[in-house]
Design a protein around this motif. Structure first.
Motif, PDB file in Angstrom:
ATOM      1  N   THR B  45       0.827  -1.199   0.000  1.00 38.72           N
ATOM      2  CA  THR B  45       0.000   0.000   0.000  1.00 38.72           C
ATOM      3  C   THR B  45       0.870   1.263   0.000  1.00 38.72           C
ATOM      4  OG1 THR B  45      -1.676  -1.187   1.242  1.00 38.72           O
ATOM      5  CG2 THR B  45      -1.846   1.216   1.249  1.00 38.72           C
ATOM      6  N   TRP B  49       0.441   3.912  -2.885  1.00 42.79           N
ATOM      7  CA  TRP B  49      -0.391   5.009  -2.350  1.00 42.79           C
ATOM      8  C   TRP B  49      -0.503   6.205  -3.308  1.00 42.79           C
ATOM      9  CZ3 TRP B  49      -3.939   5.495   1.284  1.00 42.79           C
ATOM     10  CH2 TRP B  49      -4.328   6.781   1.705  1.00 42.79           C
ATOM     11  N   PHE B  52      -3.254   5.862  -5.819  1.00 42.70           N
ATOM     12  CA  PHE B  52      -4.647   5.677  -5.375  1.00 42.70           C
ATOM     13  C   PHE B  52      -5.500   6.859  -5.816  1.00 42.70           C
ATOM     14  CE2 PHE B  52      -4.703   2.572  -1.540  1.00 42.70           C
ATOM     15  CZ  PHE B  52      -3.957   1.657  -2.268  1.00 42.70           C
ATOM     16  N   LYS B  57      -8.523   6.578  -1.494  1.00 46.18           N
ATOM     17  CA  LYS B  57      -7.888   7.124  -0.296  1.00 46.18           C
ATOM     18  C   LYS B  57      -8.907   7.370   0.806  1.00 46.18           C
ATOM     19  CE  LYS B  57      -3.797   9.108  -2.441  1.00 46.18           C
ATOM     20  NZ  LYS B  57      -3.080  10.271  -2.897  1.00 46.18           N
ATOM     21  N   PHE B  60      -9.961   4.104   2.473  1.00 50.87           N
ATOM     22  CA  PHE B  60      -8.838   3.317   3.006  1.00 50.87           C
ATOM     23  C   PHE B  60      -8.969   3.072   4.508  1.00 50.87           C
ATOM     24  CE2 PHE B  60      -4.544   3.122   4.819  1.00 50.87           C
ATOM     25  CZ  PHE B  60      -4.130   1.959   4.207  1.00 50.87           C
ATOM     26  N   ARG B 143       3.244   7.522   5.022  1.00 47.21           N
ATOM     27  CA  ARG B 143       2.320   8.194   4.112  1.00 47.21           C
ATOM     28  C   ARG B 143       1.328   9.072   4.890  1.00 47.21           C
ATOM     29  NH1 ARG B 143       4.732   8.148  -0.639  1.00 47.21           N
ATOM     30  NH2 ARG B 143       5.099   6.059  -1.440  1.00 47.21           N
ATOM     31  N   VAL B 145      -0.984   8.091   6.928  1.00 46.39           N
ATOM     32  CA  VAL B 145      -2.350   7.555   7.021  1.00 46.39           C
ATOM     33  C   VAL B 145      -2.491   6.549   8.167  1.00 46.39           C
ATOM     34  CG1 VAL B 145      -2.967   7.925   4.620  1.00 46.39           C
ATOM     35  CG2 VAL B 145      -1.806   5.796   5.293  1.00 46.39           C
TER      36      VAL B 145
END
Lengths: 319, 265
Positions: B45, B49, B52, B57, B60, B143, B145
């Motif tokens: 991922t 990323w 995406f 996103k 996710f 990232r 996230v």
């Protein structure tokens, strides 16, 4: 002391054990004898509370076994040497049993030493021979230093040295004042080990007495005679009051007349003898005679295989 | 006399469990595999990323990268088999006879077995839950996230992930006690805990939804394993889901106790 009172076990329509009552006293090795399928193992399992009796009860030192908390301190039992997990080492197997009864770890090395498995203690049981497994089972039975010991067919798979060792062990345990019950389907195993016998057949009690008393029940001494003229000799001996059994060939088994008298008679009548062999009464015969009609796996008479040999073969094949 | 204390029985079961090489292998390899799976999935991922879409996103779920439905299934099958084998292994080999001669009180043997298996699988489940979370969020934080345990619902998901193991293990033990046959027990464990529940989907029939809400893997998938709950009457509630998690091991413990006490060995 083991007391068995009216013990009965039925599996559906099959009665494995019927109204069995006997007492096993401390200070003796008591043989528990019976043909295969007589109900010996079922009886032992009921005494240990593993199988629930249909009727009756058994006690060990006055209490039902299931009431004891730390079983190994009261009873040592070898039921089947195969009752182990092959993936564990001998030491781990015993350590788990010892831990459950709060026994110290050193007991594990002591009993392994005693049965001669100290060198293979770390090896996995899966690679053990039957004889080694028997020794391991005996080690487990000795773990809690119990006053009562039960062994189901402990001789199976042992080499001659092992058989001698185990006999000595049983006698020593009894001499220490313990109650020792040893089951077997072979009378010959008992001859040099047991002082007392409990004999069962088809789940019923046949005898509960000393070894000597049991032997006296069997056919008395007999004489085996071989002659080219068996019919004539049989007739002569019958006149003397002897009981004569013929095997259909040239051999006669004679009871009621001793060997020297048979020799005299044969000489007088000019009957040639090829062999004249007196045989003492044996436990084996007493056992065979008493259990013959109660063996579950009777050999066909025509094959000439004696039931005990057949039983031996079956026991060997089952392993 | 001090002999036969419950602590002694726990020690005996502990030795029995760990003296089999398969235990360490199963737990060690299983833990490594599930954690490695989380690392691989998160790295994947991380790399893709930037490609995406905005929609992807938004949808996710970082917890999914840590511990997916596949991980949950693997954990339940592993733990369920372990639970089944601890009891089948004794019956199938005949060792149970030795065990019960040593400790004639069968309910105490069962209680000790249940305790040891529950503790060991809970510990393994906790390590897997924490390990997969730590590895995946460390990767995803690159990232920006990642989530933290303090975020809403995250601790509940982590707890549910960990509890899948003891739930499955005790259920497996109940199945093992009933069947007393290695292959049959393992197949039944897989079918009852994982394969059959994976076909369950929310339906328009509320009675069916209520029935599904009693099944651990289903409530994990549709409720306990999600940090953000959807407000839908067809889906199980959190309280109901925890009850389903408790119901199976309790029922299995009762079954094991009854079966072991009643049957001849």
């Amino acid at each position: 002391m083991i007391e068995v009172n009216g013990l009965t076990k039925r599996y559906g329509a099959v009665t494995a054990v019927h109204d069995l009552t006997f007492t096993v006293r401390p200070g003796h090795v008591t043989g528990f004898l019976g043909p295969n399928g007589a109900g010996k193992s079922t009886t032992l399992r009921m005494i240990l509370g593993l199988n629930r009796p249909t009727a009756g009860a058994a006690t060990i030192d006055g209490r039902p076994f299931a009431r004891h908390r730390a079983g190994l301190r009261h009873v040592g039992a070898l039921l089947d040497a195969a009752d182990v997990h092959g993936g564990r080492s001998a030491a781990a197997h015993l350590r788990a049993l010892a831990a459950g009864n709060g026994l110290p770890r050193r007991r594990v090395s002591e009993v392994l030493e005693e049965v001669g498995l100290a060198a293979v203690a770390r090896r996995r049981i899966g690679g053990f021979s039957l004889g080694m497994r028997q020794r391991l089972g005996i080690a487990a039975a000795l773990l809690g230093d119990p006053p009562v010991l039960m062994f189901d067919e402990p001789i199976n798979g042992l080499d001659p040295e092992g058989v001698r060792w185990v006999r000595g062990l049983f006698r020593r345990l009894a001499a220490e004042g313990r109650t020792v019950l040893v089951s077997s389907h072979l009378m010959s195993e008992m001859e040099n080990t047991a002082d007392r016998l409990v004999v069962i057949g088809r789940g019923e009690l046949i005898a509960e007495e000393s070894l000597a008393a049991f032997a006296a029940r069997g056919a008395g001494a007999s004489v085996t005679v071989r002659t080219p003229d068996p019919a004539e000799l049989a007739a002569v001996l019958a006149l003397e009051g002897a009981t004569v059994r013929t095997d259909g060939g040239d051999a006669l088994t004679v009871t009621g007349v001793d060997a020297s008298r048979i020799g005299e008679l044969a000489h007088q009548r000019r009957i040639m003898l090829h062999a004249l062999a007196p045989r003492a009464a044996s436990l084996e015969e007493a056992f065979m005679e008493l259990t013959a009609d109660r063996a579950d796996h009777q050999a066909d008479v025509r094959t000439g295989v004696r039931p005990d040999r057949r039983a031996e073969a079956l026991a060997g094949g089952a392993r | 006399m001090s002999a036969g204390r419950f602590r002694d029985l726990l020690a005996a079961e502990w030795i029995k469990l760990w003296s089999l090489r398969s235990t360490a292998w199963l737990i060690g390899a299983g833990t490594l595999a599930i954690v490695a799976f989380a690392a691989q999935s998160s790295l994947d991922t991380y790399q893709s990323w930037p490609g995406f879409t905005a929609m992807e996103k938004a949808m996710f779920n970082p917890l999914d990268e840590a511990f997916s439905g596949v991980s949950a299934s693997l954990l339940m099958i592993g733990a369920g088999s372990l639970g089944a084998l601890t009891i089948v292994g004794e019956y199938a080999t005949g060792l149970m006879r030795f065990t019960l001669v040593a400790v004639p009180a069968r309910h105490r043997v069962v209680a000790a077995k249940l305790t040891v298996v529950a503790v060991v699988t809970l510990a393994a489940g906790a390590i897997i839950s924490a390990g997969t979370f730590a590895v995946s969020q460390a990767v995803l934080s690159g990232r920006g996230v990642a989530v933290s345990p303090g975020d809403p619902g995250v601790l509940r998901v982590l707890a549910a992930n960990a509890l899948l193991a003891p739930v499955a293990a005790l259920t497996g033990m109940g199945i093992g006690a009933l069947l007393r046959h290695t292959a049959a027990a393992v197949v039944t464990v897989c079918a009852a805990l994982v394969i059959v529940p994976s076909f369950f989907q929310p339906t328009v029939h509320q009675w069916l939804n209520d029935l599904y809400a009693l099944v651990p893997l289903y409530v994990w998938r549709t409720c306990l394993g999600l940090s953000e709950l959807r407000d839908n009457p067809a889906l199980p509630t959190v309280a109901g889901s925890w009850a389903a998690f408790a119901l199976w091991p309790l029922a299995a413990a009762v079954v094991t106790l009854i079966v072991v006490r009643r049957r001849d060995v």
